[in-house]
Design an enzyme around this catalytic site. Structure first.
Site, PDB file in Angstrom:
ATOM      1  CG  HIS A  25      37.474  38.862  35.817  1.00 26.49           C
ATOM      2  ND1 HIS A  25      36.348  39.750  36.103  1.00 26.49           N
ATOM      3  CD2 HIS A  25      38.612  39.710  36.342  1.00 26.49           C
ATOM      4  CE1 HIS A  25      36.631  40.555  36.746  1.00 26.49           C
ATOM      5  NE2 HIS A  25      37.887  40.836  36.681  1.00 26.49           N
ATOM      6  CG  ASP A  56      33.328  38.128  35.815  1.00 19.74           C
ATOM      7  OD1 ASP A  56      34.237  37.125  36.347  1.00 19.74           O
ATOM      8  OD2 ASP A  56      33.858  39.156  35.860  1.00 19.74           O
ATOM      9  CB  SER A 136      37.539  42.538  39.528  1.00 22.52           C
ATOM     10  OG  SER A 136      37.453  43.328  38.495  1.00 22.52           O
TER      11      SER A 136
END
Length: 290
Positions: A25, A56, A136
Protein backbone atom coordinates in the site's frame (compact mmCIF):
# COMPACT_ATOMS: atom_id res chain seq x y z
CA UNK A 1 4.20 19.31 -14.95
CA UNK A 2 5.13 19.79 -11.31
CA UNK A 3 5.96 16.90 -9.02
CA UNK A 4 4.84 16.98 -5.40
CA UNK A 5 5.15 14.62 -2.46
CA UNK A 6 1.96 12.66 -1.91
CA UNK A 7 2.98 10.14 0.73
CA UNK A 8 5.73 8.40 2.61
CA UNK A 9 6.52 5.09 4.20
CA UNK A 10 9.32 2.89 5.45
CA UNK A 11 11.28 -0.10 4.20
CA UNK A 12 14.41 -2.14 4.79
CA UNK A 13 17.29 -3.29 2.61
CA UNK A 14 17.64 -7.04 2.08
CA UNK A 15 20.52 -7.21 -0.44
CA UNK A 16 23.70 -5.14 -0.68
CA UNK A 17 22.87 -4.24 -4.30
CA UNK A 18 19.62 -2.51 -3.43
CA UNK A 19 16.59 -4.78 -3.01
CA UNK A 20 14.20 -3.17 -0.53
CA UNK A 21 11.07 -4.59 1.13
CA UNK A 22 8.08 -2.39 1.98
CA UNK A 23 4.29 -2.58 2.08
CA UNK A 24 2.28 -2.83 -1.12
CA UNK A 25 0.00 0.00 0.00
CA UNK A 26 3.04 2.30 0.31
CA UNK A 27 3.81 1.96 -3.43
CA UNK A 28 0.32 1.19 -4.72
CA UNK A 29 0.13 4.07 -7.24
CA UNK A 30 1.61 2.72 -10.47
CA UNK A 31 1.78 6.22 -11.99
CA UNK A 32 3.81 7.70 -9.16
CA UNK A 33 7.61 7.82 -9.00
CA UNK A 34 9.34 6.66 -5.84
CA UNK A 35 12.45 7.92 -4.06
CA UNK A 36 14.40 6.13 -1.34
CA UNK A 37 16.31 8.02 1.36
CA UNK A 38 18.88 5.92 3.21
CA UNK A 39 19.95 6.45 6.82
CA UNK A 40 23.18 8.10 5.73
CA UNK A 41 21.29 10.81 3.84
CA UNK A 42 21.70 9.50 0.31
CA UNK A 43 18.84 9.68 -2.20
CA UNK A 44 17.98 7.08 -4.87
CA UNK A 45 15.31 6.73 -7.52
CA UNK A 46 13.49 3.41 -6.99
CA UNK A 47 11.74 0.93 -9.28
CA UNK A 48 8.90 -1.23 -8.01
CA UNK A 49 9.91 -4.76 -9.03
CA UNK A 50 6.93 -6.63 -7.65
CA UNK A 51 3.70 -6.22 -5.72
CA UNK A 52 2.35 -9.31 -3.96
CA UNK A 53 -1.23 -10.17 -5.07
CA UNK A 54 -2.27 -11.58 -1.69
CA UNK A 55 -0.01 -9.95 0.94
CA UNK A 56 0.64 -6.29 1.74
CA UNK A 57 4.16 -6.64 0.40
CA UNK A 58 6.21 -5.02 -2.35
CA UNK A 59 9.86 -5.18 -3.39
CA UNK A 60 11.77 -2.17 -4.75
CA UNK A 61 15.16 -1.84 -6.43
CA UNK A 62 17.65 1.00 -6.25
CA UNK A 63 20.95 1.26 -8.10
CA UNK A 64 23.58 0.93 -5.38
CA UNK A 65 26.29 -1.38 -4.06
CA UNK A 66 27.78 -2.19 -0.70
CA UNK A 67 24.65 -1.37 1.25
CA UNK A 68 24.17 -2.59 4.82
CA UNK A 69 21.42 -5.19 5.00
CA UNK A 70 19.06 -6.45 7.71
CA UNK A 71 19.11 -9.98 9.08
CA UNK A 72 15.87 -11.88 8.62
CA UNK A 73 14.87 -13.86 11.70
CA UNK A 74 12.12 -16.43 12.17
CA UNK A 75 8.60 -15.64 13.25
CA UNK A 76 7.22 -19.09 14.09
CA UNK A 77 8.90 -19.08 17.51
CA UNK A 78 7.65 -15.68 18.66
CA UNK A 79 6.19 -15.68 22.17
CA UNK A 80 3.58 -13.43 23.75
CA UNK A 81 5.24 -10.81 25.93
CA UNK A 82 8.64 -10.83 24.25
CA UNK A 83 10.19 -7.47 23.43
CA UNK A 84 9.52 -5.97 20.00
CA UNK A 85 11.18 -2.95 18.38
CA UNK A 86 9.58 -1.00 15.52
CA UNK A 87 11.61 1.33 13.30
CA UNK A 88 10.20 3.65 10.68
CA UNK A 89 9.44 7.05 9.19
CA UNK A 90 6.77 7.99 11.76
CA UNK A 91 4.03 10.24 10.37
CA UNK A 92 6.15 10.59 7.21
CA UNK A 93 8.09 13.26 9.11
CA UNK A 94 10.24 11.74 11.85
CA UNK A 95 12.75 9.45 10.15
CA UNK A 96 14.44 6.62 12.01
CA UNK A 97 11.88 6.68 14.83
CA UNK A 98 12.38 3.73 17.19
CA UNK A 99 9.58 2.50 19.46
CA UNK A 100 9.71 -0.40 21.89
CA UNK A 101 6.99 -2.67 23.23
CA UNK A 102 6.01 -6.31 23.43
CA UNK A 103 4.33 -8.91 21.28
CA UNK A 104 0.76 -8.51 22.49
CA UNK A 105 -1.03 -10.97 20.21
CA UNK A 106 -0.47 -13.66 17.60
CA UNK A 107 -2.38 -15.00 14.58
CA UNK A 108 -4.58 -11.92 14.32
CA UNK A 109 -6.80 -11.35 11.28
CA UNK A 110 -7.87 -7.87 10.22
CA UNK A 111 -9.46 -6.01 7.33
CA UNK A 112 -7.12 -3.12 6.59
CA UNK A 113 -7.77 -0.12 4.37
CA UNK A 114 -5.70 2.80 3.21
CA UNK A 115 -4.37 4.38 0.04
CA UNK A 116 -7.36 3.12 -1.93
CA UNK A 117 -6.67 -0.50 -0.95
CA UNK A 118 -8.85 -2.70 1.26
CA UNK A 119 -7.84 -6.28 1.93
CA UNK A 120 -8.12 -9.08 4.43
CA UNK A 121 -4.79 -9.93 6.10
CA UNK A 122 -4.38 -13.03 8.24
CA UNK A 123 -1.84 -14.48 10.64
CA UNK A 124 -0.56 -11.11 11.86
CA UNK A 125 1.62 -10.25 14.84
CA UNK A 126 0.04 -7.73 17.22
CA UNK A 127 2.35 -5.36 19.09
CA UNK A 128 2.03 -2.38 21.41
CA UNK A 129 5.28 -0.87 20.09
CA UNK A 130 3.98 2.42 18.72
CA UNK A 131 3.22 2.24 14.99
CA UNK A 132 2.04 5.39 13.23
CA UNK A 133 1.27 6.45 9.69
CA UNK A 134 4.58 6.38 7.84
CA UNK A 135 5.82 3.35 9.77
CA UNK A 136 4.23 1.10 7.14
CA UNK A 137 6.79 -1.20 5.56
CA UNK A 138 9.34 -0.77 8.31
CA UNK A 139 10.81 -3.69 10.25
CA UNK A 140 9.61 -5.17 13.53
CA UNK A 141 12.71 -6.51 15.29
CA UNK A 142 13.58 -8.82 18.15
CA UNK A 143 16.32 -8.10 20.70
CA UNK A 144 18.90 -9.75 18.41
CA UNK A 145 18.21 -7.05 15.80
CA UNK A 146 16.59 -9.60 13.46
CA UNK A 147 13.50 -8.75 11.41
CA UNK A 148 10.54 -10.79 12.64
CA UNK A 149 7.80 -8.84 10.87
CA UNK A 150 6.86 -6.00 8.54
CA UNK A 151 4.80 -3.24 10.14
CA UNK A 152 1.62 -2.98 8.14
CA UNK A 153 -1.36 -1.52 10.02
CA UNK A 154 -2.60 0.18 13.16
CA UNK A 155 -6.01 0.52 14.76
CA UNK A 156 -7.23 4.08 14.36
CA UNK A 157 -8.44 5.59 17.62
CA UNK A 158 -6.90 2.86 19.77
CA UNK A 159 -3.85 3.07 22.00
CA UNK A 160 -0.80 1.18 20.73
CA UNK A 161 -2.48 -1.61 18.78
CA UNK A 162 -0.42 -2.27 15.69
CA UNK A 163 0.11 -5.23 13.37
CA UNK A 164 2.99 -6.73 11.43
CA UNK A 165 3.18 -9.46 8.78
CA UNK A 166 5.36 -12.31 10.13
CA UNK A 167 8.63 -12.52 8.25
CA UNK A 168 8.15 -16.25 7.55
CA UNK A 169 5.11 -15.38 5.43
CA UNK A 170 7.14 -13.27 3.03
CA UNK A 171 10.42 -15.21 2.77
CA UNK A 172 9.28 -17.24 -0.25
CA UNK A 173 8.28 -14.03 -2.04
CA UNK A 174 11.65 -12.44 -1.28
CA UNK A 175 13.54 -15.47 -2.58
CA UNK A 176 11.36 -15.47 -5.69
CA UNK A 177 12.24 -11.83 -6.42
CA UNK A 178 15.94 -12.49 -5.84
CA UNK A 179 15.91 -15.36 -8.35
CA UNK A 180 13.47 -14.14 -11.01
CA UNK A 181 12.78 -10.46 -10.36
CA UNK A 182 9.10 -11.21 -9.76
CA UNK A 183 6.88 -12.69 -7.07
CA UNK A 184 5.54 -16.17 -7.84
CA UNK A 185 2.48 -17.06 -5.77
CA UNK A 186 0.78 -20.46 -5.64
CA UNK A 187 -2.88 -21.12 -6.23
CA UNK A 188 -5.16 -24.12 -5.90
CA UNK A 189 -8.03 -23.01 -8.11
CA UNK A 190 -11.23 -23.33 -6.07
CA UNK A 191 -14.17 -21.18 -5.00
CA UNK A 192 -15.62 -21.96 -1.62
CA UNK A 193 -17.71 -21.05 1.40
CA UNK A 194 -16.03 -21.08 4.82
CA UNK A 195 -18.05 -23.39 7.06
CA UNK A 196 -19.48 -21.91 10.25
CA UNK A 197 -22.01 -23.24 12.74
CA UNK A 198 -24.71 -21.29 10.87
CA UNK A 199 -23.70 -22.69 7.46
CA UNK A 200 -23.54 -26.22 8.88
CA UNK A 201 -27.11 -25.93 10.13
CA UNK A 202 -28.40 -24.28 6.96
CA UNK A 203 -26.80 -26.76 4.55
CA UNK A 204 -27.11 -29.81 6.86
CA UNK A 205 -23.35 -30.36 6.68
CA UNK A 206 -21.57 -33.11 8.66
CA UNK A 207 -18.88 -30.72 10.01
CA UNK A 208 -18.65 -27.16 11.27
CA UNK A 209 -15.11 -26.48 10.06
CA UNK A 210 -13.36 -26.49 6.71
CA UNK A 211 -14.52 -25.05 3.40
CA UNK A 212 -17.35 -26.15 1.12
CA UNK A 213 -16.41 -26.03 -2.58
CA UNK A 214 -19.21 -24.22 -4.36
CA UNK A 215 -19.33 -22.05 -7.44
CA UNK A 216 -20.94 -18.63 -7.76
CA UNK A 217 -21.70 -16.02 -10.39
CA UNK A 218 -17.96 -15.56 -10.98
CA UNK A 219 -17.38 -19.18 -11.98
CA UNK A 220 -17.36 -22.85 -11.01
CA UNK A 221 -16.29 -24.32 -7.68
CA UNK A 222 -13.24 -25.98 -9.25
CA UNK A 223 -11.49 -24.07 -12.04
CA UNK A 224 -10.87 -26.11 -15.19
CA UNK A 225 -7.30 -27.31 -15.64
CA UNK A 226 -6.35 -25.93 -12.21
CA UNK A 227 -4.27 -27.82 -9.61
CA UNK A 228 -7.53 -28.59 -7.79
CA UNK A 229 -9.11 -29.98 -10.96
CA UNK A 230 -6.06 -32.09 -11.76
CA UNK A 231 -6.10 -33.45 -8.19
CA UNK A 232 -9.68 -34.63 -8.58
CA UNK A 233 -11.50 -32.12 -6.38
CA UNK A 234 -15.20 -31.67 -7.14
CA UNK A 235 -17.98 -29.22 -6.33
CA UNK A 236 -19.55 -29.85 -2.88
CA UNK A 237 -16.35 -31.44 -1.55
CA UNK A 238 -15.33 -30.17 1.89
CA UNK A 239 -11.63 -29.50 2.44
CA UNK A 240 -10.80 -30.25 6.07
CA UNK A 241 -7.00 -30.12 6.19
CA UNK A 242 -3.97 -28.97 4.21
CA UNK A 243 -0.80 -30.92 5.01
CA UNK A 244 -2.43 -32.10 8.28
CA UNK A 245 -3.23 -28.50 9.33
CA UNK A 246 -6.93 -27.98 10.03
CA UNK A 247 -8.80 -25.43 7.93
CA UNK A 248 -10.67 -23.09 10.30
CA UNK A 249 -11.94 -19.52 10.43
CA UNK A 250 -8.59 -18.45 11.93
CA UNK A 251 -6.55 -20.73 9.65
CA UNK A 252 -8.18 -20.15 6.29
CA UNK A 253 -7.58 -22.20 3.15
CA UNK A 254 -6.02 -19.24 1.35
CA UNK A 255 -3.65 -18.55 4.27
CA UNK A 256 -2.54 -22.19 4.38
CA UNK A 257 -1.92 -22.39 0.63
CA UNK A 258 0.36 -19.32 0.80
CA UNK A 259 2.72 -21.24 3.08
CA UNK A 260 3.84 -23.33 0.11
CA UNK A 261 5.63 -22.57 -3.11
CA UNK A 262 4.86 -22.99 -6.78
CA UNK A 263 5.60 -26.59 -7.77
CA UNK A 264 5.17 -28.03 -4.27
CA UNK A 265 2.77 -30.95 -3.82
CA UNK A 266 0.40 -30.77 -0.86
CA UNK A 267 -2.00 -33.29 0.66
CA UNK A 268 -5.64 -32.36 1.13
CA UNK A 269 -7.96 -34.20 3.50
CA UNK A 270 -11.47 -33.88 2.10
CA UNK A 271 -14.97 -35.03 2.93
CA UNK A 272 -17.03 -36.33 0.02
CA UNK A 273 -20.44 -37.98 0.44
CA UNK A 274 -19.69 -38.61 4.10
CA UNK A 275 -16.33 -40.29 3.46
CA UNK A 276 -12.86 -38.86 4.10
CA UNK A 277 -10.33 -38.96 1.25
CA UNK A 278 -6.72 -37.82 0.83
CA UNK A 279 -5.96 -36.07 -2.46
CA UNK A 280 -2.64 -34.59 -3.58
CA UNK A 281 -2.38 -31.36 -5.54
CA UNK A 282 0.69 -29.78 -7.11
CA UNK A 283 0.45 -26.01 -6.76
CA UNK A 284 0.91 -23.84 -9.84
CA UNK A 285 1.62 -20.14 -10.29
CA UNK A 286 -1.39 -17.92 -9.85
CA UNK A 287 -2.62 -16.75 -13.27
CA UNK A 288 -2.25 -13.01 -13.98
CA UNK A 289 -6.00 -12.70 -14.46
CA UNK A 290 -8.01 -14.81 -12.05
Amino acid sequence: TQKKEVGGGSGFIITSDGLIVTNKHVVLDEKASYTVFTNDGRKFEARVLARHPALDLAVLKISANGLAVVRLGVSNSIKLGQTAIAIGNALGEFRNTVSVGVISGLSRSITASGGGLTERIEGLIQTDAAINSGNSGGPLLNLKGEVIGINTAMVSGAQNIGFAIPVNQIKKAIESVKKTGAISTPYLGVRYLTITAELKEKEKLPTERGVLLRGNDDGPAVLPNSPAGKAGLKAEDIILEVQSEKVTLENSLGFLIQKYGVGETISLRILRDGKELILRATLEERPKKL
